[in-house]
Design a protein around this motif. Structure first.
Motif, PDB file in Angstrom:
ATOM      1  N   VAL A 134      -4.863   5.334   8.464  1.00  0.00           N
ATOM      2  CA  VAL A 134      -5.094   4.269   7.481  1.00  0.00           C
ATOM      3  C   VAL A 134      -5.077   2.901   8.172  1.00  0.00           C
ATOM      4  CG1 VAL A 134      -4.140   3.103   5.448  1.00  0.00           C
ATOM      5  CG2 VAL A 134      -4.255   5.611   5.519  1.00  0.00           C
ATOM      6  N   ILE A 135      -4.140   2.694   9.084  1.00  0.00           N
ATOM      7  CA  ILE A 135      -4.059   1.423   9.807  1.00  0.00           C
ATOM      8  C   ILE A 135      -5.332   1.181  10.613  1.00  0.00           C
ATOM      9  CG2 ILE A 135      -2.870   0.235  11.704  1.00  0.00           C
ATOM     10  CD1 ILE A 135      -0.256   1.508  10.536  1.00  0.00           C
ATOM     11  N   GLU A 136      -5.854   2.208  11.248  1.00  0.00           N
ATOM     12  CA  GLU A 136      -7.110   2.046  12.003  1.00  0.00           C
ATOM     13  C   GLU A 136      -8.246   1.628  11.075  1.00  0.00           C
ATOM     14  OE1 GLU A 136      -7.579   1.848  15.320  1.00  0.00           O
ATOM     15  OE2 GLU A 136      -5.389   1.967  15.291  1.00  0.00           O
ATOM     16  N   GLU A 150      -2.845  -9.403   8.669  1.00  0.00           N
ATOM     17  CA  GLU A 150      -1.544  -8.893   9.088  1.00  0.00           C
ATOM     18  C   GLU A 150      -1.304  -7.559   8.409  1.00  0.00           C
ATOM     19  OE1 GLU A 150       1.730 -11.808   8.779  1.00  0.00           O
ATOM     20  OE2 GLU A 150       0.171 -13.301   8.358  1.00  0.00           O
ATOM     21  N   CYS A 151      -0.553  -6.691   9.085  1.00  0.00           N
ATOM     22  CA  CYS A 151      -0.187  -5.399   8.512  1.00  0.00           C
ATOM     23  C   CYS A 151       1.194  -5.015   9.034  1.00  0.00           C
ATOM     24  CB  CYS A 151      -1.217  -4.333   8.894  1.00  0.00           C
ATOM     25  SG  CYS A 151      -0.854  -2.689   8.235  1.00  0.00           S
ATOM     26  N   TYR A 152       2.085  -4.649   8.122  1.00  0.00           N
ATOM     27  CA  TYR A 152       3.467  -4.331   8.467  1.00  0.00           C
ATOM     28  C   TYR A 152       3.863  -2.972   7.922  1.00  0.00           C
ATOM     29  CZ  TYR A 152       3.758  -9.359   9.238  1.00  0.00           C
ATOM     30  OH  TYR A 152       3.539 -10.630   9.687  1.00  0.00           O
ATOM     31  N   TYR A 153       4.684  -2.254   8.693  1.00  0.00           N
ATOM     32  CA  TYR A 153       5.407  -1.091   8.171  1.00  0.00           C
ATOM     33  C   TYR A 153       6.606  -1.658   7.422  1.00  0.00           C
ATOM     34  CZ  TYR A 153       3.043   1.643  11.846  1.00  0.00           C
ATOM     35  OH  TYR A 153       2.128   2.240  12.666  1.00  0.00           O
ATOM     36  N   ILE A 213       0.848  -1.192   0.000  1.00  0.00           N
ATOM     37  CA  ILE A 213       0.000   0.000   0.000  1.00  0.00           C
ATOM     38  C   ILE A 213       0.882   1.241   0.000  1.00  0.00           C
ATOM     39  CG2 ILE A 213      -1.719   1.333   1.298  1.00  0.00           C
ATOM     40  CD1 ILE A 213      -2.748  -1.321   2.432  1.00  0.00           C
ATOM     41  N   THR A 214       0.639   2.095  -0.989  1.00  0.00           N
ATOM     42  CA  THR A 214       1.318   3.387  -1.078  1.00  0.00           C
ATOM     43  C   THR A 214       0.354   4.445  -0.582  1.00  0.00           C
ATOM     44  OG1 THR A 214       2.526   2.626  -3.030  1.00  0.00           O
ATOM     45  CG2 THR A 214       2.497   5.003  -2.628  1.00  0.00           C
ATOM     46  N   LEU A 215       0.819   5.288   0.330  1.00  0.00           N
ATOM     47  CA  LEU A 215      -0.026   6.354   0.871  1.00  0.00           C
ATOM     48  C   LEU A 215       0.281   7.675   0.188  1.00  0.00           C
ATOM     49  CD1 LEU A 215       0.181   5.590   4.711  1.00  0.00           C
ATOM     50  CD2 LEU A 215      -1.467   4.739   3.040  1.00  0.00           C
ATOM     51  N   ASN A 216      -0.712   8.546   0.149  1.00  0.00           N
ATOM     52  CA  ASN A 216      -0.470   9.900  -0.360  1.00  0.00           C
ATOM     53  C   ASN A 216       0.561  10.605   0.507  1.00  0.00           C
ATOM     54  OD1 ASN A 216      -2.320   9.814  -2.524  1.00  0.00           O
ATOM     55  ND2 ASN A 216      -4.008  10.235  -1.122  1.00  0.00           N
ATOM     56  N   LYS A 217       0.427  10.435   1.834  1.00  0.00           N
ATOM     57  CA  LYS A 217       1.355  11.032   2.793  1.00  0.00           C
ATOM     58  C   LYS A 217       1.606  10.000   3.880  1.00  0.00           C
ATOM     59  CE  LYS A 217      -0.257  15.636   1.855  1.00  0.00           C
ATOM     60  NZ  LYS A 217      -0.855  16.848   2.291  1.00  0.00           N
ATOM     61  N   ASP A 218       2.865   9.688   4.116  1.00  0.00           N
ATOM     62  CA  ASP A 218       3.201   8.657   5.101  1.00  0.00           C
ATOM     63  C   ASP A 218       2.688   8.981   6.497  1.00  0.00           C
ATOM     64  OD1 ASP A 218       4.351   7.079   3.192  1.00  0.00           O
ATOM     65  OD2 ASP A 218       6.415   7.587   3.717  1.00  0.00           O
ATOM     66  N   TYR A 252       6.583   0.823  -0.856  1.00  0.00           N
ATOM     67  CA  TYR A 252       5.298   0.928  -0.166  1.00  0.00           C
ATOM     68  C   TYR A 252       5.505   1.439   1.255  1.00  0.00           C
ATOM     69  CZ  TYR A 252       4.461  -2.412  -3.910  1.00  0.00           C
ATOM     70  OH  TYR A 252       4.420  -3.042  -5.122  1.00  0.00           O
ATOM     71  N   THR A 253       4.432   1.927   1.833  1.00  0.00           N
ATOM     72  CA  THR A 253       4.463   2.335   3.233  1.00  0.00           C
ATOM     73  C   THR A 253       4.053   1.167   4.118  1.00  0.00           C
ATOM     74  OG1 THR A 253       3.799   4.551   2.542  1.00  0.00           O
ATOM     75  CG2 THR A 253       3.602   4.037   4.893  1.00  0.00           C
ATOM     76  N   LEU A 254       3.017   0.444   3.678  1.00  0.00           N
ATOM     77  CA  LEU A 254       2.469  -0.677   4.437  1.00  0.00           C
ATOM     78  C   LEU A 254       2.382  -1.911   3.549  1.00  0.00           C
ATOM     79  CD1 LEU A 254      -0.545   1.236   6.059  1.00  0.00           C
ATOM     80  CD2 LEU A 254       1.628   0.655   7.179  1.00  0.00           C
TER      81      LEU A 254
END
Length: 150
Positions: free
Chosen positions: A83-85, A95-98, A72-77, A103-105
């Protein structure tokens, strides 16, 4: 944090074989007292080494035949917390990773079929404000998954 000793390691290995094993059985197997097993497991839990003992669900056996890893690429990190919430509210995301790199996530998600996967991606994930782009790789099966060897 204290270093793990041989008893801690052996208790963890017993729990890895069967998370429902009775503490008395662990004590018998390791030739230590039941009280010691209780104390060690409580200590390991308090220290965060054991994050819990829970069932491992075979996703395919309960109808989730598709899996994907999605960058996942975010507009702003700095939007990552928000976004995670939002991602946490999607039960199919397991699962979700930094991460570093493009990508950011990076998330793992499961779905019942390709149509379900498409709906998760296009109707749920892509509608989260702040997500610029997603890039998914379909998972064809897990060759193995394990804990770190102690």
């Amino acid at each position: 944090m204290e270093k793990l000793d041989e008893f801690d390691i052996q208790i963890i290995k017993e729990l890895e074989k069967d998370g429902r094993i009775a503490y008395s059985t662990i004590a018998t197997n390791l030739k230590i007292s039941n009280t010691m097993v209780h104390q060690r497991i409580n200590k390991l839990t308090e220290q965060g080494i054991l994050a819990g003992i829970r069932p491992i669900i075979n996703e395919k056996k309960v109808g989730y035949d598709w899996g994907a890893f999605t960058g996942i690429t975010l507009n702003k990190d700095h939007d990552s917390d928000r976004v995670i919430e939002a991602l946490k509210k999607i039960p199919e995301i397991t699962e979700c990773y930094y991460i570093t790199g493009s990508y950011t996530l990076y998330i793992k998600m499961i779905a019942k079929n390709h149509e379900h996967m498409r709906k998760i991606l296009y109707e749920q994930i892509d509608s989260i404000p702040g997500i610029a782009k997603t890039d998914s790789i379909i998972e064809l099966g897990c060759a193995f998954k394990r804990n770190i060897s102690l």
